[in-house]
Design an enzyme around this catalytic site. Sequence first.
Site, PDB file in Angstrom:
ATOM      1  CG  PHE A 201      -0.290   0.273   2.524  1.00 35.63           C
ATOM      2  CD1 PHE A 201      -0.344   1.544   3.099  1.00 35.63           C
ATOM      3  CD2 PHE A 201       0.377  -0.732   3.220  1.00 35.63           C
ATOM      4  CE1 PHE A 201       0.253   1.800   4.325  1.00 35.63           C
ATOM      5  CE2 PHE A 201       0.980  -0.479   4.444  1.00 35.63           C
ATOM      6  CZ  PHE A 201       0.911   0.792   4.998  1.00 35.63           C
TER       7      PHE A 201
ATOM      8  CB  VAL B 176       8.448  -3.913   0.959  1.00 33.76           C
ATOM      9  CG1 VAL B 176       7.041  -4.237   0.490  1.00 33.76           C
ATOM     10  CG2 VAL B 176       9.460  -4.407  -0.066  1.00 33.76           C
ATOM     11  CE  LYS B 177       3.093   3.668   3.526  1.00 31.96           C
ATOM     12  NZ  LYS B 177       3.721   3.817   4.864  1.00 31.96           N
ATOM     13  CB  ALA B 178       4.379  -5.200   2.804  1.00 30.12           C
TER      14      ALA B 178
ATOM     15  CE1 TYR C 229       3.040   1.127   8.640  1.00 29.92           C
ATOM     16  CE2 TYR C 229       3.776  -0.315   6.882  1.00 29.92           C
ATOM     17  CZ  TYR C 229       3.661   0.950   7.423  1.00 29.92           C
ATOM     18  OH  TYR C 229       4.184   2.033   6.761  1.00 29.92           O
TER      19      TYR C 229
END
Length: 319
Positions: free
Chosen positions: A45, A167-169, A173
């Site tokens: 995202f 990586v914005k995964a 988070y």
Amino acid sequence: MAINVVTISDDWTPEFLWRNGEFVAWEQATIHINAVGHASVAGVFEGLKAYKGDDSDQLYLFRLREHMQRYVESARLSRLHLDYGRDELCAAVVELLRRNGIRRDIYVRPYSFARGIVRQLMVPENVATETVIDCWPFDTSLRSLKGCKAAVSSWRRLDDTITPPRVKAFSNYHNGRFAMMEAKRGGYDSAIMLDGNGKVSEGPASCLVMVRNGRIVTPSTTSSILESITRDTMLTIAREDMALEVVERQVDRSELYLADELFFVGTAWEILPVIEIDGLAVGDGGIGPVARGLDARYADLVRGRAPDTRGWLTPVWDE
């Protein structure tokens, strides 16, 4: 002390979402319940904001191209098939805000996940994806800084030998979520995570900046941090607009206790000063001059009050 981050309005939804190249009514943007779950393991995202101009109804997307470039790179590193390039996604974001008639501060969330009914626990590479762009209002903390209390977490930040921090995964988070829950249970507002070598990394969903002896010091991009666009923005403003020396290097935990100022930065957090860490006051326990200076300049920039000499603003409305 409450932390002011993205706030979801319970009584507001956009008229349209962007989904797989089309604008779809909110009520029609549905999938089968079995299409969630395993599909989210590989989901990526992006998060960016658009700010309303002070003297007009203009809306400014902040660093749109950079956010969409990171989004494309997150999909590539996750080996997800993405049907859209950076420029197509930029155009989709702008048109989505126009179609929804947005003229207020708004948070924009593009995201991609495996399409269809995914039964495999390990999502295969290069699967077809759903790509969606959503948006919702947020409350800014700019020009009204409030400090928070933080603790160094026992949970280590994941590193590039485990899963790429750049990586914005969604799955990444979960790591920060454990640190945040631990901090909350201990009576703190947030957490600071160390990397696998015991050096300072970042906070949950935010990067960390320290001021010591008149210099900005921050963990480097090889310290298991997300390659944060807000971090880059703040460091650029500090160097070029405030004439501060900026040092990117490994940071020891003990240095945090000697900092003159300490603050989190991120798209959602904007700038959040840390006034106490592990029970020790940071500096004099108040909001420091560097944080205030960055906050003021950032606020002027995102709302179009300051000249956009770097091309970071994308106006939404033709005026």
